[in-house]
Design an enzyme around this catalytic site. Structure first.
Site, mmCIF file in Angstrom:
data_model
loop_
_atom_site.group_PDB
_atom_site.id
_atom_site.type_symbol
_atom_site.label_atom_id
_atom_site.label_comp_id
_atom_site.label_asym_id
_atom_site.label_seq_id
_atom_site.Cartn_x
_atom_site.Cartn_y
_atom_site.Cartn_z
ATOM 1 N N ASP A 173 4.392 -3.388 1.703
ATOM 2 C CA ASP A 173 3.608 -2.296 1.842
ATOM 3 C C ASP A 173 4.095 -1.143 2.401
ATOM 4 O O ASP A 173 4.727 -0.412 2.939
ATOM 5 C CB ASP A 173 2.959 -2.727 3.253
ATOM 6 C CG ASP A 173 1.512 -1.829 3.519
ATOM 7 O OD1 ASP A 173 1.347 -0.850 3.010
ATOM 8 O OD2 ASP A 173 0.682 -1.907 4.532
ATOM 9 N N GLN A 183 3.255 3.909 4.423
ATOM 10 C CA GLN A 183 4.156 4.602 5.414
ATOM 11 C C GLN A 183 5.403 5.033 5.124
ATOM 12 O O GLN A 183 6.374 6.100 5.835
ATOM 13 C CB GLN A 183 4.062 4.144 6.771
ATOM 14 C CG GLN A 183 2.535 3.936 7.196
ATOM 15 C CD GLN A 183 1.551 5.553 7.820
ATOM 16 O OE1 GLN A 183 2.147 6.470 7.866
ATOM 17 N NE2 GLN A 183 0.705 4.751 7.737
ATOM 18 N N CYS A 200 -4.969 0.229 13.250
ATOM 19 C CA CYS A 200 -5.522 -1.013 12.733
ATOM 20 C C CYS A 200 -4.251 -2.588 13.009
ATOM 21 O O CYS A 200 -3.491 -2.790 11.814
ATOM 22 C CB CYS A 200 -4.662 -0.829 11.406
ATOM 23 S SG CYS A 200 -6.676 0.159 10.869
ATOM 24 N N HIS A 218 -0.137 -4.006 9.494
ATOM 25 C CA HIS A 218 -0.609 -2.820 9.496
ATOM 26 C C HIS A 218 -2.452 -4.332 9.171
ATOM 27 O O HIS A 218 -2.121 -5.231 7.918
ATOM 28 C CB HIS A 218 -1.073 -2.118 8.453
ATOM 29 C CG HIS A 218 -2.272 -1.279 8.352
ATOM 30 N ND1 HIS A 218 -3.362 -1.450 7.439
ATOM 31 C CD2 HIS A 218 -2.819 0.177 8.678
ATOM 32 C CE1 HIS A 218 -4.559 -0.984 7.770
ATOM 33 N NE2 HIS A 218 -4.038 0.706 8.653
ATOM 34 N N LYS A 256 -2.054 9.292 1.817
ATOM 35 C CA LYS A 256 -1.609 9.299 2.675
ATOM 36 C C LYS A 256 -0.277 10.529 2.213
ATOM 37 O O LYS A 256 0.911 11.474 2.301
ATOM 38 C CB LYS A 256 -0.416 8.100 3.806
ATOM 39 C CG LYS A 256 -2.082 7.810 3.955
ATOM 40 C CD LYS A 256 -1.624 6.384 4.647
ATOM 41 C CE LYS A 256 -2.438 5.155 4.885
ATOM 42 N NZ LYS A 256 -2.970 5.375 6.276
HETATM 43 N N1 PMP Z 1 -0.275 -0.458 5.922
HETATM 44 C C1 PMP Z 1 -0.688 0.820 6.675
HETATM 45 C C2 PMP Z 1 1.586 0.437 6.838
HETATM 46 C C3 PMP Z 1 -1.010 2.048 6.814
HETATM 47 O O1 PMP Z 1 -0.151 2.389 7.930
HETATM 48 C C4 PMP Z 1 -2.373 1.760 5.694
HETATM 49 C C5 PMP Z 1 -3.330 3.499 6.775
HETATM 50 N N2 PMP Z 1 -3.235 3.170 7.651
HETATM 51 C C6 PMP Z 1 -2.620 1.012 5.607
HETATM 52 C C7 PMP Z 1 -2.427 -0.106 4.706
HETATM 53 C C8 PMP Z 1 -4.251 0.583 4.287
HETATM 54 O O2 PMP Z 1 -3.968 2.099 3.788
HETATM 55 P P1 PMP Z 1 -5.469 2.180 2.973
HETATM 56 O O3 PMP Z 1 -6.406 2.476 3.795
HETATM 57 O O4 PMP Z 1 -4.962 4.059 1.760
HETATM 58 O O5 PMP Z 1 -5.543 1.539 1.913
#
Ligand code: PMP
Length: 414
Positions: free
Chosen positions: A208, A211, A372, A131, A234
């Protein structure tokens, strides 16, 4: 606890948003990977805190402040248990996954008494499926310091090439930063194996978990990772709060990230002494009510059991994949052996944004775009994808609605 599919139809009623509408139609919510809906347990806990118990933490000498501080620290302990950390001090509250990754990028790159700061030519290993939250902080360091990013490729199924990963380690490697689960492909990466390989070369690993935490039973101690971060929103909890796990082997080795109140012991203009971890990493007033909400979310999930959450989502994934067989015009991206309950796809030559708009008018909330993860779009040579992602509250009827809508999209574009 044994998985009982029927109880999930009851859990659906715990989420007031399941009765909401979208464009005048009953809401079919298939976008939990972007952010999950909240159960009443979370909404009520936050409302009760704000209406009956609210005070700042760690400062007041009066009862409600002491009680707020107690609830805040209790949440740290609950998070510890939920992710299998050894000590509550290893749990740092941050605003979310993005903040957790930026925290590590900034503190680790600074160095400490025991570790050298990152310097030009040092290497950080990432993967093609990251991401942007796990790309841009490293890109910034590449521009600022001159570190080099090594990117592990994926195969057509959406699985990492571990032979290439293995080959990347050398005496310049300073960190591995990898997603546990891809938000586009749903792939569950073999984190334990990757951590073992990294540690074999004395390299720490940051995961990270944005998910993964909402979908899998988690044990950071068994995975033996150094840093692990995820967002509460999430995980059926509130926005504005997340967790950064720092393995105790790094806890006393990282410099403070941000300076301010709450994180110090003494301050003069000549010298500052810091509080012990975790507090030295939590400058300023945190999102207190969100921490209370996160506590309620974890309690809620723990009552259901993460094994059951996983079983439910796999059942939905299986159901959706069976339906896909009669929709050959749908191309799925991500066929890894180990996956969570999400599917990213394109439908014939129809642009994903058009699909998203048509589904929206049918009451169906999905994600359409680059998710993203622009490098991944490039890898699969598409400008965008549509993604459906399942949560606790979804059922097979949601999936039926989705496929019926896909039929009408096909009709429109033929
Ligand atoms: N990493 C992954 C794999 C994600 O899916 C996301 C959110 N779409 C993020 C990081 C970022 O999370 P946040 O916007 O809650 O900081």
């Amino acid at each position: 606890m044994i998985y009982d599919a029927a109880s999930f139809s009851t859990y659906r009623h715990d989420f007031p948003m399941m009765a909401a509408t979208n464009r005048g139609k009953p809401l079919v919510f298939l976008d939990s990977a972007a952010s999950a809906q909240k159960p009443l347990a979370v909404i009520n806990a936050m409302q009760q805190f704000y209406s009956q118990q609210y005070a700042n933490i760690h400062r007041g000498i009066y009862e409600i402040s002491e009680s707020a501080s107690h609830q805040f620290e209790q949440t740290r302990e609950t998070v510890r248990q939920f992710i299998g950390a050894k000590k509550a001090e290893e749990i740092i509250f941050v605003s979310g996954t993005t903040a957790g990754i930026n925290f590590i990028a900034n503190t680790l790159s600074l160095g400490s008494d025991n570790r050298q700061a990152f310097k030009a030519g040092d290497e950080v290993i990432l993967t093609e499926m990251e991401h942007h939250a796990n790309i841009v902080p490293w890109y910034l360091l590449a521009k600022r310091i001159g570190i080099r990013l090594r990117v592990v490729p994926i195969n057509d199924e959406g699985e990492l090439d571990l032979a290439v990963y293995q080959s990347f380690f050398n005496d310049k490697t300073k960190l591995v930063a990898v997603s546990h689960v891809s938000n586009v492909l749903g792939t569950i990466n073999p984190i334990k194996t990757m951590a073992e390989m990294a540690h074999h070369h004395n390299v720490p690993i940051l995961v990270d978990g944005a998910q993964a935490a909402p979908h899998l039973p988690l044990n950071v101690t068994q995975l033996d990772v150094d840093f692990y971060t995820f967002s509460a929103h999430k995980l059926y909890g509130p926005t504005g709060i997340g967790v950064l796990y720092i393995n105790e082997r790094f806890l006393h080795d990282l410099p403070p990230y941000q300076g301010g109140g709450n994180m110090i012991r003494t301050v003069s203009f000549d010298e500052v002494t810091f509080a012990k971890p975790p507090h030295c990493f939590e400058a300023g007033t945190p999102s207190i009510a969100s921490v209370i909400g996160l506590h309620a979310a974890i309690n809620y999930l723990s009552t259901i059991g993460m094994d059951n959450v996983r079983a439910h989502e796999l059942e939905l994934l299986d159901y959706a994949e069976t339906q896909l067989k009669s929709h050959p015009e749908i191309t799925i991206y991500g066929r890894a052996k180990e996956k969570v309950g999400l599917l990213s796809f394109t439908l014939g030559a129809v642009h994903p944004h058009d699909i998203g708009t048509i589904l929206d008018h049918a009451g169906i909330a999905v994600r359409a775009g680059h998710h993203c993860a622009m490098p991944l779009m490039e890898r699969f040579k598409v400008p965008a994808m549509v993604r459906i992602a399942f949560g606790i509250y979804n059922n097979t009827a949601d999936i039926d609605h989705f496929f019926q809508a896909c039929e009408s999209i096909k009709g429109m574009f033929q």
